[in-house]
Design a protein around this motif. Structure first.
Motif, PDB file in Angstrom:
ATOM      1  N   PRO A 142       0.810  -1.226   0.000  1.00 52.06           N
ATOM      2  CA  PRO A 142       0.000   0.000   0.000  1.00 52.06           C
ATOM      3  C   PRO A 142       0.842   1.274   0.000  1.00 52.06           C
ATOM      4  O   PRO A 142       0.561   2.218  -0.746  1.00 52.06           O
ATOM      5  CB  PRO A 142      -0.815  -0.129   1.288  1.00 52.06           C
ATOM      6  N   GLU A 143       1.905   1.291   0.821  1.00 48.92           N
ATOM      7  CA  GLU A 143       2.747   2.488   0.882  1.00 48.92           C
ATOM      8  C   GLU A 143       3.490   2.701  -0.437  1.00 48.92           C
ATOM      9  O   GLU A 143       3.623   3.842  -0.919  1.00 48.92           O
ATOM     10  CB  GLU A 143       3.754   2.355   2.028  1.00 48.92           C
ATOM     11  N   ALA A 144       3.960   1.619  -1.014  1.00 50.95           N
ATOM     12  CA  ALA A 144       4.668   1.723  -2.290  1.00 50.95           C
ATOM     13  C   ALA A 144       3.734   2.219  -3.383  1.00 50.95           C
ATOM     14  O   ALA A 144       4.129   3.009  -4.261  1.00 50.95           O
ATOM     15  CB  ALA A 144       5.255   0.363  -2.664  1.00 50.95           C
ATOM     16  N   SER A 145       2.508   1.761  -3.341  1.00 52.32           N
ATOM     17  CA  SER A 145       1.524   2.200  -4.333  1.00 52.32           C
ATOM     18  C   SER A 145       1.238   3.692  -4.191  1.00 52.32           C
ATOM     19  O   SER A 145       1.198   4.435  -5.183  1.00 52.32           O
ATOM     20  CB  SER A 145       0.228   1.393  -4.167  1.00 52.32           C
ATOM     21  N   THR A 146       1.033   4.134  -2.942  1.00 50.67           N
ATOM     22  CA  THR A 146       0.754   5.556  -2.701  1.00 50.67           C
ATOM     23  C   THR A 146       1.932   6.418  -3.172  1.00 50.67           C
ATOM     24  O   THR A 146       1.749   7.471  -3.806  1.00 50.67           O
ATOM     25  CB  THR A 146       0.499   5.797  -1.199  1.00 50.67           C
ATOM     26  N   SER A 181      14.269   1.909  -3.441  1.00 48.87           N
ATOM     27  CA  SER A 181      15.104   1.431  -2.338  1.00 48.87           C
ATOM     28  C   SER A 181      14.421   1.570  -0.972  1.00 48.87           C
ATOM     29  O   SER A 181      14.820   0.925  -0.006  1.00 48.87           O
ATOM     30  CB  SER A 181      16.433   2.200  -2.314  1.00 48.87           C
ATOM     31  N   LYS A 182      13.375   2.394  -0.920  1.00 48.52           N
ATOM     32  CA  LYS A 182      12.704   2.655   0.360  1.00 48.52           C
ATOM     33  C   LYS A 182      11.859   1.475   0.812  1.00 48.52           C
ATOM     34  O   LYS A 182      11.702   1.224   2.009  1.00 48.52           O
ATOM     35  CB  LYS A 182      11.831   3.911   0.231  1.00 48.52           C
TER      36      LYS A 182
END
Length: 531
Positions: A120-124, A134-135
């Motif tokens: 979810p965070e990567a998508s946002t 890399s995050k």
């Protein structure tokens, strides 16, 4: 007259059609459940109520539901139903625990993937035009250890899917046997071992006194550092404040929650924390699951209202349609035996002991026991049924015990009921003959063969000449017609009993006349609900 069902929440058209096809009069009012006052006005007209989560079947609604026999919840959770009030009112509460098992298990697996890879965070981030490759460093599931708390229906599916992902699975479930665990390909462990070794922990237990806060602050501290926690079961299983602190400290690497202690969850200690995936109770939210539970609840309610078959009831033993056919006469017998002892007992009851012999011992004893208790409790409350009776007995502190034994006598099977008070014990036994009719076969240890009628008279006396004449003459003089007449005694000139099956209620003057003869030590009118 056809049973009448109200659907007060949104159910599929196919579910509505099931009721219609089964000959049930159904009113489909999908928005009515949101208006408790409007529901209160009409609920008294219905035999069944089919709901999802919007309708709140409160004690007030149940009190107004004078004809209601069953509440069916399309789904697992029944927090919106006052089950205690329903049980006291004799209303069966059903849910559909199997219609959304796969959907909920799949959601747990999806949430595990999401938190493992921070999806979810990567998508946002990517939607925002960032490229933070890399995050969002994730972890693989392959080779990791999954701790499953609760390996029942849904938990079992999760175990199966996890093994397919090449995960090692530890299962904590007090009801999981070693043999079953071996077949599932999981290792049965205690909670301490699971907490110490699991890389991921997923919960699949109901919310009870035993499971409330099972992942407490203390237990979270015992977990392996870097653990990730998934909860798609019930809110209140995890201490959300303690988990939030463990996430901030890094002891817990991530969490994925579909359920919360307070719902709708507009605020939570878990909100807005990094690597915490949250969804709004979507475990059962697939088109397939919603259709499945709707169809299932329609079938279950129809079966009960039309045949007496009970499936997935939370406050009543399950009885299949096949069992209902075979057990019908035995359930009727159990009720009559209980009713006899209830009518004969004037002191407070301390205990109810039920013996099941032969054929009776192989049946659904929970249902037979509930029918027996209902018969006994009818003296306290004529509206008592198999649902409300155990509740009433428990409230009165009555101890109920059952015993099974192999065939031990002349009959293929029988039921013996003994009621214990502070002064005495009173017992009666009965069986079902090949014609399907229940019979009394023993009272107070005296063997008899008595047909059961709606109106009966029970007498005790000393075994002396003239008893039959006195009974016949007195009943005749008072216009009472005797349909059947049974006598029994322990020994010559000892204690004897008589059961008269009469056509109409016996007038008080006839009972007084029997006592006035001086031949009877006890005269008791009895009534039975004969089908």
């Amino acid at each position: 007259m056809a049973p009448k069902v109200l659907i007060s929440d949104k159910l599929s058209d196919a579910a509505v059609q099931i009721f219609k096809d089964r000959g049930i009069d159904v009113d489909f009012k999908p928005d009515l459940g949101k208006d408790k006052d409007a529901l209160l006005k009409v609920i008294g007209d219905y035999d069944g109520l089919a709901i999802r989560s919007a309708t709140k079947a409160t004690a007030k609604i149940i009190e107004a539901a004078k004809n209601l026999k069953v509440i069916g919840r399309a789904g697992i959770g029944t927090d919106n139903i006052d089950k205690e009030a329903a049980s006291k009112a004799g209303i069966i509460v059903m849910n559909t625990p199997f219609g959304n098992m796969i959907t909920t298990a799949e959601h747990a697996i999806a949430m595990m993937f999401a938190v493992a890879r921070q999806i979810p965070e990567a998508s946002t981030s990517t939607h925002a035009g960032k490229w933070e490759k890399s995050k969002f460093m994730g972890v693989e599931l392959t080779g990791k250890t999954l701790g499953v708390i609760g390996a029942g229906n849904i938990g079992g599916i999760v175990c199966d899917r996890a093994r397919g992902l090449k995960m090692k699975v530890l299962a904590y479930d007090p009801f999981l046997g070693e043999e079953k665990a071996e077949k599932m390909g999981v290792k049965k462990v205690d909670l301490a071992e699971l907490l110490a070794h699991a890389d991921f922990i997923t919960l699949h237990v109901p919310f009870t006194d035993q499971t409330a806060n099972i992942l407490s602050r203390e237990n979270i501290a015992k977990m392996k550092k870097g653990v990730r926690i998934i909860n798609c079961a019930r809110g209140g299983l995890v201490d959300e404040e303690a988990l939030a602190e463990a996430l901030k400290s890094g002891h817990v690497a991530g969490a994925a929650f579909d359920v919360f202690a307070v719902e709708p969850a507009t605020d939570s200690p878990l909100f807005n924390l990094p690597n915490v995936v949250v969804t709004p109770h979507l475990g059962a939210a697939t088109t397939e699951a919603q259709e499945n539970v709707a169809l299932q609840v329609a079938e279950q309610m129809s079966d009960y209202l039309l045949t007496g078959a009970v499936s997935n009831a939370l406050n009543m033993p399950s009885v299949t349609a096949e069992e209902a056919k075979v057990m019908g006469p035995w359930i009727e017998l159990a009720g009559h035996l209980g009713n006899f002892t209830g009518q004969m007992t004037d002191e407070p009851i301390k205990a109810i002991n039920i013996l099941y012999d032969g054929e009776a011992s192989s049946m659904n004893l929970e249902a037979l026991t509930a029918a027996t208790i209902a018969g006994i409790m009818k003296k306290v409350n004529p509206d008592t049924n198999m649902v409300s009776a155990p509740v009433i007995a428990k409230e009165r502190g009555i101890q109920v015990s059952t015993t099974k034994q192999d065939q031990s006598g002349t009959f293929d099977g029988y039921i013996k009921v003994t009621v214990v008070t502070g002064k005495r014990e009173r017992s009666v036994a009965g069986t079902v003959f090949s014609d399907g009719k229940p019979r009394f076969i023993q009272i107070k240890g005296i063997n008899i063969d008595a047909e059961i009628g709606e109106h009966m008279v029970y007498t005790t006396n000393e075994d002396v000449p003239g008893i039959i004449g006195a009974l016949g003459q007195t009943m005749g003089d008072n216009g009472v017609n005797i349909a059947n007449f049974t006598l029994g005694r322990k020994e010559a000139k000892g204690e004897a009993i008589a059961l008269l099956y009469v056509d109409e209620p016996v007038p008080a003057k006839a009972l007084d006349a029997l006592i006035a003869t001086g031949k009877f030590t006890q005269v008791k009118p009895l009534t039975f609900d004969v089908r």
